[in-house]
Design a protein around this motif. Sequence first.
Motif, PDB file in Angstrom:
ATOM      1  N   ALA A   1       0.991  -1.145  -0.032  1.00  0.00           N
ATOM      2  CA  ALA A   1      -0.074  -0.005  -0.115  1.00  0.00           C
ATOM      3  C   ALA A   1       0.953   1.359   0.062  1.00  0.00           C
ATOM      4  CB  ALA A   1      -1.180  -0.104   1.195  1.00  0.00           C
ATOM      5  N   ARG A   2       0.461   2.130  -1.070  1.00  0.00           N
ATOM      6  CA  ARG A   2       1.488   3.475  -1.162  1.00  0.00           C
ATOM      7  C   ARG A   2       1.015   4.548   0.044  1.00  0.00           C
ATOM      8  NH1 ARG A   2       2.366   6.577  -5.543  1.00  0.00           N
ATOM      9  NH2 ARG A   2       3.512   7.739  -3.923  1.00  0.00           N
ATOM     10  N   HIS A   3       1.850   5.059   0.326  1.00  0.00           N
ATOM     11  CA  HIS A   3       1.409   6.211   1.511  1.00  0.00           C
ATOM     12  C   HIS A   3       2.261   7.476   1.166  1.00  0.00           C
ATOM     13  CE1 HIS A   3       3.952   4.166   4.178  1.00  0.00           C
ATOM     14  NE2 HIS A   3       4.212   5.348   4.802  1.00  0.00           N
ATOM     15  N   ILE A   4       1.495   8.624   1.193  1.00  0.00           N
ATOM     16  CA  ILE A   4       1.943   9.903   1.190  1.00  0.00           C
ATOM     17  C   ILE A   4       2.156  10.464   2.643  1.00  0.00           C
ATOM     18  CG2 ILE A   4       1.690  12.168   0.188  1.00  0.00           C
ATOM     19  CD1 ILE A   4       0.209  10.873  -2.027  1.00  0.00           C
ATOM     20  N   ILE A   5       3.130  11.124   3.053  1.00  0.00           N
ATOM     21  CA  ILE A   5       3.242  11.851   4.185  1.00  0.00           C
ATOM     22  C   ILE A   5       3.159  13.375   3.953  1.00  0.00           C
ATOM     23  CG2 ILE A   5       4.639  12.493   6.285  1.00  0.00           C
ATOM     24  CD1 ILE A   5       5.781   9.600   6.048  1.00  0.00           C
TER      25      ILE A   5
ATOM     26  N   TYR B   1      -2.857   5.656   1.013  1.00  0.00           N
ATOM     27  CA  TYR B   1      -2.873   6.383   2.375  1.00  0.00           C
ATOM     28  C   TYR B   1      -2.426   7.722   2.302  1.00  0.00           C
ATOM     29  CZ  TYR B   1      -3.997   1.990   4.348  1.00  0.00           C
ATOM     30  OH  TYR B   1      -4.761   0.790   4.952  1.00  0.00           O
ATOM     31  N   LEU B   2      -2.898   8.586   3.041  1.00  0.00           N
ATOM     32  CA  LEU B   2      -2.328   9.966   3.422  1.00  0.00           C
ATOM     33  C   LEU B   2      -2.072  10.167   4.675  1.00  0.00           C
ATOM     34  CD1 LEU B   2      -2.293  12.864   1.139  1.00  0.00           C
ATOM     35  CD2 LEU B   2      -2.943  13.356   3.399  1.00  0.00           C
ATOM     36  N   THR B   3      -0.876  10.409   5.235  1.00  0.00           N
ATOM     37  CA  THR B   3      -0.653  10.876   6.482  1.00  0.00           C
ATOM     38  C   THR B   3      -0.443  12.255   6.799  1.00  0.00           C
ATOM     39  OG1 THR B   3       0.116   8.598   7.044  1.00  0.00           O
ATOM     40  CG2 THR B   3       0.404  10.259   8.594  1.00  0.00           C
ATOM     41  N   ILE B   4      -1.047  13.087   7.713  1.00  0.00           N
ATOM     42  CA  ILE B   4      -0.964  14.417   7.722  1.00  0.00           C
ATOM     43  C   ILE B   4      -0.149  14.552   9.293  1.00  0.00           C
ATOM     44  CG2 ILE B   4      -2.166  16.744   8.317  1.00  0.00           C
ATOM     45  CD1 ILE B   4      -4.741  15.440   6.787  1.00  0.00           C
ATOM     46  N   ARG B   5       1.072  15.384   8.921  1.00  0.00           N
ATOM     47  CA  ARG B   5       1.842  15.615  10.087  1.00  0.00           C
ATOM     48  C   ARG B   5       1.616  17.252  10.118  1.00  0.00           C
ATOM     49  NH1 ARG B   5       6.922  15.387  10.113  1.00  0.00           N
ATOM     50  NH2 ARG B   5       7.418  14.848  12.362  1.00  0.00           N
ATOM     51  N   ALA B   6       0.698  17.702  10.903  1.00  0.00           N
ATOM     52  CA  ALA B   6       0.621  19.046  11.110  1.00  0.00           C
ATOM     53  C   ALA B   6       1.101  19.651  12.369  1.00  0.00           C
ATOM     54  CB  ALA B   6      -0.899  19.359  10.972  1.00  0.00           C
ATOM     55  N   HIS B   7       1.505  20.711  12.399  1.00  0.00           N
ATOM     56  CA  HIS B   7       2.017  21.597  13.575  1.00  0.00           C
ATOM     57  C   HIS B   7       1.010  21.642  14.368  1.00  0.00           C
ATOM     58  CE1 HIS B   7       3.620  24.619  16.158  1.00  0.00           C
ATOM     59  NE2 HIS B   7       4.828  24.273  15.837  1.00  0.00           N
TER      60      HIS B   7
ATOM     61  N   GLU C   1      -7.862  25.271   9.265  1.00  0.00           N
ATOM     62  CA  GLU C   1      -8.170  25.691   7.836  1.00  0.00           C
ATOM     63  C   GLU C   1      -6.971  24.976   7.090  1.00  0.00           C
ATOM     64  OE1 GLU C   1      -8.943  29.496   6.962  1.00  0.00           O
ATOM     65  OE2 GLU C   1      -7.020  30.290   7.711  1.00  0.00           O
ATOM     66  N   ASN C   2      -5.760  25.039   7.766  1.00  0.00           N
ATOM     67  CA  ASN C   2      -4.632  24.559   6.712  1.00  0.00           C
ATOM     68  C   ASN C   2      -4.796  23.078   6.692  1.00  0.00           C
ATOM     69  OD1 ASN C   2      -3.704  27.283   6.571  1.00  0.00           O
ATOM     70  ND2 ASN C   2      -2.397  26.987   8.623  1.00  0.00           N
ATOM     71  N   VAL C   3      -5.201  22.350   7.591  1.00  0.00           N
ATOM     72  CA  VAL C   3      -5.335  20.995   7.711  1.00  0.00           C
ATOM     73  C   VAL C   3      -6.440  20.635   6.697  1.00  0.00           C
ATOM     74  CG1 VAL C   3      -5.818  18.923   8.927  1.00  0.00           C
ATOM     75  CG2 VAL C   3      -4.220  20.882  10.101  1.00  0.00           C
ATOM     76  N   GLN C   4      -7.521  21.501   6.830  1.00  0.00           N
ATOM     77  CA  GLN C   4      -8.830  21.221   6.245  1.00  0.00           C
ATOM     78  C   GLN C   4      -8.492  21.432   4.824  1.00  0.00           C
ATOM     79  OE1 GLN C   4     -11.565  24.007   7.744  1.00  0.00           O
ATOM     80  NE2 GLN C   4     -13.394  22.609   8.260  1.00  0.00           N
ATOM     81  N   ASN C   5      -7.614  22.093   4.137  1.00  0.00           N
ATOM     82  CA  ASN C   5      -7.445  22.143   2.915  1.00  0.00           C
ATOM     83  C   ASN C   5      -6.624  20.945   2.378  1.00  0.00           C
ATOM     84  OD1 ASN C   5      -7.998  25.046   2.541  1.00  0.00           O
ATOM     85  ND2 ASN C   5      -5.790  25.605   3.004  1.00  0.00           N
TER      86      ASN C   5
ATOM     87  N   ASP D   1       6.325   8.271  15.485  1.00  0.00           N
ATOM     88  CA  ASP D   1       5.169   8.982  16.049  1.00  0.00           C
ATOM     89  C   ASP D   1       3.986   8.130  15.730  1.00  0.00           C
ATOM     90  OD1 ASP D   1       6.592  11.464  16.625  1.00  0.00           O
ATOM     91  OD2 ASP D   1       6.701  11.772  14.612  1.00  0.00           O
ATOM     92  N   GLY D   2       3.215   8.381  16.927  1.00  0.00           N
ATOM     93  CA  GLY D   2       1.730   7.767  16.792  1.00  0.00           C
ATOM     94  C   GLY D   2       0.808   8.285  15.485  1.00  0.00           C
ATOM     95  N   LEU D   3      -0.096   7.459  15.134  1.00  0.00           N
ATOM     96  CA  LEU D   3      -1.085   7.914  14.186  1.00  0.00           C
ATOM     97  C   LEU D   3      -2.302   7.575  14.633  1.00  0.00           C
ATOM     98  CD1 LEU D   3       0.621   6.141  11.152  1.00  0.00           C
ATOM     99  CD2 LEU D   3       0.448   8.464  11.311  1.00  0.00           C
ATOM    100  N   ILE D   4      -3.203   8.301  14.069  1.00  0.00           N
ATOM    101  CA  ILE D   4      -4.737   8.266  14.652  1.00  0.00           C
ATOM    102  C   ILE D   4      -5.493   8.250  13.211  1.00  0.00           C
ATOM    103  CG2 ILE D   4      -6.625   9.276  15.536  1.00  0.00           C
ATOM    104  CD1 ILE D   4      -5.036  10.613  17.701  1.00  0.00           C
ATOM    105  N   LYS D   5      -6.060   7.126  13.244  1.00  0.00           N
ATOM    106  CA  LYS D   5      -7.098   7.288  11.908  1.00  0.00           C
ATOM    107  C   LYS D   5      -7.962   8.301  11.957  1.00  0.00           C
ATOM    108  CE  LYS D   5      -6.618   2.200  10.616  1.00  0.00           C
ATOM    109  NZ  LYS D   5      -7.412   0.828  10.619  1.00  0.00           N
TER     110      LYS D   5
END
Lengths: 154, 179
Positions: A63-67, A117-123, A129-133, B51-55
């Motif tokens: 499974a491919r995922h983007i960070i 899969y997409l993983t969001i690493r947000a501050h 709203e930035n994450v919402q984008n 780091d941990g992940l939350i679905k």
Amino acid sequence: MKLRKSEDSENEVELNMTPMIDVVFLLIIFFMVVSELSTLNLEEIELPLADESEVLKSEKLDARHIICNVREDGTIRIQGNSYKKEQLADYLKVEADAEEREPANPSNPAVPPSKLYLTIRAHKDTKFENVQNVFDACSQNGIYKTRVMATKDE
Amino acid sequence: MIARLLRRRPRSRSSRPKAVEEAKLELTPMIDCVFLLLIFFMCNLEFVKQDGLIKAFLPKDRGQSTGPSVTDLGEVRVKLLWCAPGTTIETEDRDVGEVVLKIEKNVYPRSGATPDWEMLYLDLVKMRDIRDRSGNPDALPVIIDARPLVPHAAVVGALNACVKARIKDVTFAAPERPF
């Protein structure tokens, strides 16, 4: 005795260091490149706290995922490149199209769900709203397998 | 290879005059440094924290439609507002605001810059139990409705409370769009 002594000095045992040094240099280059690549994906971002977050080990390898990194000022960065909101949607479209999609849902036949899969690493202090984008760009392209990265303890 | 070149020596030593000192390169300090570098890079790789992940899966069957929500009935809406300090009046000023937590129609008992996630968790558990006892086979849908100015940490805090309360159907409210 004299003869033996001279023979000993001729057949002096020397350890050939050359192959070892070659190998060690190769190892150094390997570790340097690998550490460089890992920092491209995982930027230095202060993540929010979530004690229920878990390290997903049983991830399917195929499974491919983007960070997707979201900095405090709202800059979206993937693989060391910055993207604006519109550019992100285009980028994710290309990535989602390159990957196999699931059968389309009757309620939304235009965009079949993506297997990406997409993983969001947000501050932690960035505006939502930035994450919402990012969520928005994902839903436009059928990427629904989104996850949020957090730290487990302080 | 560099080392090989450096270590090349004349084949016959006997032809050399004895007075001339043989030039030798001391390799030991270089090898020491190289090993130190190797150990440094190896350890550095270990330092990368997992780091941990939350679905937070998005609804699979909903695109950009503006039609009525599928989960209108019995949904729990966790609102995260950005309000002027000490009030529940929303503000557009990022610098002076604070997070206020509301759950559908009820003003949350405690508001402020650090909403009480433990109480949110307990409330969600209560609501989930009521839902389970009602005989409804579907999971309790929870919608996290955060205002754009709310910090990401607060949204993750609410999401964390949902995961802790074993809520399976968590979605995010779509951003407000100008007509």
